[in-house]
Motif scaffolding. Structure first.
Motif, PDB file in Angstrom:
ATOM      1  N   THR A  56       0.823  -1.139  -0.110  1.00 28.37           N
ATOM      2  CA  THR A  56      -0.134   0.094  -0.027  1.00 28.37           C
ATOM      3  C   THR A  56       0.908   1.306  -0.006  1.00 28.37           C
ATOM      4  OG1 THR A  56      -0.451  -0.089   2.453  1.00 28.37           O
ATOM      5  CG2 THR A  56      -1.949  -0.999   1.193  1.00 28.37           C
ATOM      6  N   GLY A  57       1.907   1.107  -0.392  1.00 28.15           N
ATOM      7  CA  GLY A  57       2.920   2.408  -0.528  1.00 28.15           C
ATOM      8  C   GLY A  57       2.735   3.409  -1.455  1.00 28.15           C
ATOM      9  N   GLY A  58       1.899   3.013  -2.581  1.00 26.90           N
ATOM     10  CA  GLY A  58       1.468   3.812  -3.569  1.00 26.90           C
ATOM     11  C   GLY A  58       0.350   3.225  -4.139  1.00 26.90           C
ATOM     12  N   GLU A  59      -0.239   4.055  -5.337  1.00 24.84           N
ATOM     13  CA  GLU A  59      -1.607   3.379  -5.949  1.00 24.84           C
ATOM     14  C   GLU A  59      -1.216   2.208  -6.733  1.00 24.84           C
ATOM     15  OE1 GLU A  59      -3.274   6.498  -8.273  1.00 24.84           O
ATOM     16  OE2 GLU A  59      -4.118   7.540  -6.447  1.00 24.84           O
ATOM     17  N   ASP A  60       0.091   2.011  -7.182  1.00 22.64           N
ATOM     18  CA  ASP A  60       0.155   0.963  -7.966  1.00 22.64           C
ATOM     19  C   ASP A  60       0.802  -0.061  -7.314  1.00 22.64           C
ATOM     20  OD1 ASP A  60       2.639   2.107  -7.365  1.00 22.64           O
ATOM     21  OD2 ASP A  60       3.007   2.548  -9.476  1.00 22.64           O
ATOM     22  N   GLY A  61       0.998  -0.044  -6.006  1.00 24.54           N
ATOM     23  CA  GLY A  61       1.295  -1.255  -4.997  1.00 24.54           C
ATOM     24  C   GLY A  61       3.002  -1.126  -4.899  1.00 24.54           C
ATOM     25  N   ARG A  62       3.470  -0.018  -5.270  1.00 26.80           N
ATOM     26  CA  ARG A  62       5.177   0.196  -5.025  1.00 26.80           C
ATOM     27  C   ARG A  62       5.225   0.849  -3.572  1.00 26.80           C
ATOM     28  NH1 ARG A  62       6.570   3.993  -7.571  1.00 26.80           N
ATOM     29  NH2 ARG A  62       4.699   5.007  -8.276  1.00 26.80           N
ATOM     30  N   GLN A  63       6.225   0.326  -3.070  1.00 23.71           N
ATOM     31  CA  GLN A  63       6.663   1.072  -1.759  1.00 23.71           C
ATOM     32  C   GLN A  63       7.346   2.373  -2.084  1.00 23.71           C
ATOM     33  OE1 GLN A  63       6.626   0.286   1.663  1.00 23.71           O
ATOM     34  NE2 GLN A  63       4.930  -0.892   0.892  1.00 23.71           N
ATOM     35  N   ASP A  64       7.499   3.303  -1.137  1.00 26.06           N
ATOM     36  CA  ASP A  64       8.242   4.717  -1.389  1.00 26.06           C
ATOM     37  C   ASP A  64       9.549   4.348  -1.451  1.00 26.06           C
ATOM     38  OD1 ASP A  64       5.787   5.853  -1.578  1.00 26.06           O
ATOM     39  OD2 ASP A  64       5.792   6.670   0.366  1.00 26.06           O
ATOM     40  N   ALA A  65      10.478   5.018  -2.120  1.00 30.06           N
ATOM     41  CA  ALA A  65      11.888   4.940  -2.217  1.00 30.06           C
ATOM     42  C   ALA A  65      12.477   4.762  -0.803  1.00 30.06           C
ATOM     43  CB  ALA A  65      12.287   5.835  -2.881  1.00 30.06           C
ATOM     44  N   GLY A  66      13.495   3.863  -0.447  1.00 27.67           N
ATOM     45  CA  GLY A  66      14.048   4.126   0.540  1.00 27.67           C
ATOM     46  C   GLY A  66      13.506   3.219   1.968  1.00 27.67           C
ATOM     47  N   GLN A  67      12.537   2.559   1.681  1.00 24.34           N
ATOM     48  CA  GLN A  67      11.726   1.888   2.826  1.00 24.34           C
ATOM     49  C   GLN A  67      12.378   0.218   2.958  1.00 24.34           C
ATOM     50  OE1 GLN A  67       7.517   2.176   3.097  1.00 24.34           O
ATOM     51  NE2 GLN A  67       7.427   4.448   3.072  1.00 24.34           N
ATOM     52  N   GLY A  68      13.090  -0.081   1.910  1.00 20.86           N
ATOM     53  CA  GLY A  68      13.679  -1.201   1.889  1.00 20.86           C
ATOM     54  C   GLY A  68      12.831  -2.428   1.854  1.00 20.86           C
ATOM     55  N   ALA A  69      11.465  -2.206   1.379  1.00 19.92           N
ATOM     56  CA  ALA A  69      10.621  -3.372   1.145  1.00 19.92           C
ATOM     57  C   ALA A  69      10.575  -3.994  -0.311  1.00 19.92           C
ATOM     58  CB  ALA A  69       9.236  -2.834   1.602  1.00 19.92           C
ATOM     59  N   THR A  70      10.004  -5.059  -0.347  1.00 21.14           N
ATOM     60  CA  THR A  70       9.522  -5.644  -1.875  1.00 21.14           C
ATOM     61  C   THR A  70       8.504  -4.744  -2.308  1.00 21.14           C
ATOM     62  OG1 THR A  70       8.139  -7.186  -0.761  1.00 21.14           O
ATOM     63  CG2 THR A  70      10.368  -7.653  -1.143  1.00 21.14           C
ATOM     64  N   GLY A  71       8.296  -4.738  -3.644  1.00 19.66           N
ATOM     65  CA  GLY A  71       7.339  -3.979  -4.514  1.00 19.66           C
ATOM     66  C   GLY A  71       5.909  -4.785  -4.399  1.00 19.66           C
ATOM     67  N   TYR A  72       5.879  -6.035  -3.835  1.00 20.79           N
ATOM     68  CA  TYR A  72       4.661  -6.842  -3.925  1.00 20.79           C
ATOM     69  C   TYR A  72       4.599  -7.597  -2.515  1.00 20.79           C
ATOM     70  CZ  TYR A  72       1.348 -10.418  -4.965  1.00 20.79           C
ATOM     71  OH  TYR A  72       0.364 -11.205  -4.649  1.00 20.79           O
ATOM     72  N   ALA A  73       3.616  -7.568  -1.890  1.00 18.23           N
ATOM     73  CA  ALA A  73       3.300  -8.194  -0.649  1.00 18.23           C
ATOM     74  C   ALA A  73       3.159  -9.647  -0.985  1.00 18.23           C
ATOM     75  CB  ALA A  73       2.063  -7.601   0.169  1.00 18.23           C
ATOM     76  N   TYR A  74       4.117 -10.525  -0.755  1.00 18.87           N
ATOM     77  CA  TYR A  74       4.115 -11.883  -1.211  1.00 18.87           C
ATOM     78  C   TYR A  74       3.413 -12.782   0.127  1.00 18.87           C
ATOM     79  CZ  TYR A  74       7.527 -10.757  -4.609  1.00 18.87           C
ATOM     80  OH  TYR A  74       8.106 -10.365  -5.854  1.00 18.87           O
ATOM     81  N   ALA A  75       2.420 -13.483  -0.172  1.00 15.12           N
ATOM     82  CA  ALA A  75       1.906 -14.097   0.788  1.00 15.12           C
ATOM     83  C   ALA A  75       2.741 -15.238   1.269  1.00 15.12           C
ATOM     84  CB  ALA A  75       0.406 -14.858   0.183  1.00 15.12           C
ATOM     85  N   ALA A  76       2.356 -15.812   2.573  1.00 13.20           N
ATOM     86  CA  ALA A  76       3.149 -16.925   3.073  1.00 13.20           C
ATOM     87  C   ALA A  76       3.269 -18.078   2.288  1.00 13.20           C
ATOM     88  CB  ALA A  76       2.457 -17.182   4.720  1.00 13.20           C
ATOM     89  N   GLU A  77       2.227 -18.421   1.643  1.00 13.27           N
ATOM     90  CA  GLU A  77       2.327 -19.566   0.543  1.00 13.27           C
ATOM     91  C   GLU A  77       3.241 -19.541  -0.538  1.00 13.27           C
ATOM     92  OE1 GLU A  77      -1.391 -17.539  -0.375  1.00 13.27           O
ATOM     93  OE2 GLU A  77      -0.518 -18.181   1.447  1.00 13.27           O
ATOM     94  N   ASP A  78       3.448 -18.060  -0.982  1.00 14.23           N
ATOM     95  CA  ASP A  78       4.509 -17.714  -1.989  1.00 14.23           C
ATOM     96  C   ASP A  78       5.806 -18.188  -1.629  1.00 14.23           C
ATOM     97  OD1 ASP A  78       2.246 -16.963  -3.348  1.00 14.23           O
ATOM     98  OD2 ASP A  78       2.601 -14.796  -2.786  1.00 14.23           O
TER      99      ASP A  78
END
Length: 593
Positions: A56-78
């Motif tokens: 939820t970092g941006g409308e297209d699912g990206r994290q804001d720069a510098g937060q160190g997260a992935t671009g997509y929220a992978y589920a546990a089963e992934d």
């Protein structure tokens, strides 16, 4: 497996196994642990479905720069590739038949059908048949591929008709192959399924084993929702697209090779806001595609990984925002390199060789049979287009432009090495708006547009009285003789440009070409433009393009490869607004996210 030949591309990418025939355990890249925690937290809060979700970092699912997260929220089963063999149903493929030991699956008339959630371990070969997943809408079905080989002459080798998500876990030390035929037996008026591995819902691939897929009909691997890859040694060869997730494609880890007659990686949902995204968070991927290497009808973000691309059209294309924050991108040949309505580069290493523009914001004006370049790209003419470079390393060779924007260009940081034309309207930096330089290090063989008055970092534009050769060493030294900037040109040029925090208004600098001093130059303002013979700045034209990869003669995005005649491109989303809610044509640099 009938019809499957382990040669060509698949043989070339075969990995050397560790002693004992097993690959070592794969370590997830930085950000994976955070992704697991996020997924678990969302599941506990009831806000994450089985198919995972976009951050939820941006409308297209990206994290804001510098937060160190992935671009997509992978589920546990992934991410979880573990399974309990004793608690799983065993499916043994036996050539012309199959046997099932356990609950939830049955074999009948050439097809193994899985009807409920759970874990299923599949091994052996099915000569001409199909594995079908037809479970409940909320069911997560895990298929553990443990040396499975399936060929289906008239449909997908693996077809997930219904489930919340199908998870393919590639068992360590095994190779698994899936191939379809060149003609499907579809109902009248139907055009799906259309891939060797096809999921009507979401599809996830993990593990450390090998997966070989050959799509003789259309796509190699396709999911109508989200396709996520978090591990595996994967090779895909397809008549059309290699990896295709309609709502989104996310890659966290894995070693992937794709040879595609259309796009290498594609997400093409242009009807639902944040969907149609591609998030490249890690792993490695080599792509050879006749159309785009990576195509997103929404946003495209690269946060990590290593990507090697050769493409007939764009290497990386987004109809919306394209953002690079890390990773390594190496484009050996393409028509245009990185193209989006907006392009933000915050980090990573980018090397591009392009027949037209190496980096391009907006597009839609290329001279070709299609309305927007080699593939007929489509953009809103009123969009707030820009290119921003705030970090990273860029080595770009453009047959026309190094960096081109239908709007503004902001250079705020990073290390840029550009070679392109020297003809004003076509050059190392070309744009319709303003060039604002406030940081970074730039050296270019080719003409550069004059920086705007709101630039704060000194720059020097030089035209050369005589044309210079490809491969010449361009060097700018300060008054103490120290090298400020140095670059080996990648094509002939009659203009060069320099900007660095080490340059200052009022300073004097010496220009050397191949070790010979050609001019003493003084910076008379923030932006100084002169000729190396003391006359006015007047670039005289380049010495031709870079050669090499041929520009395609036409083709269409949807049609499975390039061909004569051209055709319409993809449709773009609505107008692209400038960051932070600014006007469509931003009067000031977009705010760093």
């Amino acid at each position: 497996m009938r019809g499957y030949r382990k040669n060509g591309m698949f043989t070339a990418i075969a990995k050397t196994r560790a002693a004992g025939g097993h690959t070592p355990a794969r370590r997830l890249p930085a950000g994976a642990a955070l992704a697991v925690a996020l997924a678990a937290a969302m599941a506990l809060a009831g806000c994450g479905g089985a198919a995972g979700g976009v951050e939820t970092g941006g409308e297209d699912g990206r994290q804001d720069a510098g937060q160190g997260a992935t671009g997509y929220a992978y589920a546990a089963e992934d991410l979880d590739s573990a399974w309990d063999e004793q608690a799983s149903t065993s499916i043994r493929l036996e050539g012309a038949a199959a046997s099932v030991d356990g609950e939830g699956a049955l074999y009948s008339d050439g097809a193994v059908t899985i009807g409920s959630a759970g874990s299923y371990v599949i091994s052996g070969s099915l000569d001409d048949g199909q594995i079908v997943v037809d479970a409940g809408k909320g069911d997560i079905v895990r298929l553990v591929l443990k040396g499975a080989s399936v060929y289906n002459a008239d449909g997908p080798a693996l077809y997930a008709k219904q489930s919340a998500k199908m998870v393919l876990t590639l068992a360590d030390g095994t190779e698994n192959t899936f191939e379809d035929g060149a003609a499907y037996n579809l109902a009248p008026g139907e055009d799906e399924p259309d891939a060797a591995i096809f999921a009507d819902d979401s599809l996830s691939i993990n593990g450390s084993g090998a997966l070989r897929v050959k799509g003789n009909y259309m796509d190699g691997i396709r999911a109508k929702d989200i396709l996520a890859v978090t591990g595996g040694d994967i090779a895909v060869e397809a008549v059309s697209d290699g990896l295709h997730g309609r709502d989104g494609v996310a890659m966290l880890d894995g070693d992937i090779v794709i040879k595609a007659g259309n796009d290498g990686i594609k997400s093409n949902n242009d009807e639902e806001g944040a969907k149609g995204f591609v998030a490249l968070d890690g792993g490695s991927c080599g792509i050879e595609a006749e159309n785009d290497g990576v195509q997103a009808n929404g946003s495209l973000v690269v946060l990590g990984g290593a990507f090697s691309v050769q493409a007939g059209d764009d290497a990386f294309h987004a109809d919306g925002a394209l953002r690079v924050e890390g990773g390594e991108i190496d484009v050996a040949g393409c028509y245009e390199g990185l193209e989006g309505a907006t392009v933000d580069i915050y980090g990573g290493s980018i090397r591009v060789k392009a027949d037209d523009d190496a980096i391009n914001a907006a597009g839609g004006s290329d001279e070709s049979d299609g309305p927007g370049g080699a593939g007929g790209d489509s953009f809103d003419p009123g969009g707030g287009y820009y290119v921003r470079v705030a970090g990273g390393f860029i080595d770009a060779l453009g047959g026309r432009d190094g960096i081109d924007s239908n709007g503004d260009i902001y250079i705020e940081g990073g290390d840029l090495r550009l070679s392109a034309q020297s003809m004003g309207m076509e050059g190392a930096i070309d744009l319709d708006g303003r060039l604002v330089i406030t940081g970074g290090r730039l050296v270019a063989a080719g003409s550069v547009a004059t920086p705007s008055s709101d630039s704060t970092q000194a720059s020097l534009l030089v035209s050369h009285a005589s044309a210079r050769e490809e491969g010449s060493v361009i060097e700018l030294r300060d008054e103490a003789g120290a090298t400020v900037l140095e670059y080996v040109s990648r094509m002939g040029y009659s203009a060069s440009a320099f900007s660095s925090p080490d340059m200052a208004e009022g300073g004097s600098y010496s220009l050397f070409i191949d070790g010979e001093m050609v001019a003493e130059l003084a910076l008379s303002g923030t932006a100084t433009a002169v000729s190396d013979d003391g006359g006015p700045y007047a670039p005289a034209g380049g010495r031709g393009g870079p050669g090499g990869f041929a520009r395609p003669e036409g083709g269409t995005r949807p049609g499975g490869g390039l061909g004569p005649g051209g055709g319409p491109g993809t449709s773009s989303p609505g107008g692209i607004s400038a960051p932070e809610g600014g006007e469509r044509r931003a009067a000031a640099p977009p705010q760093t996210q």
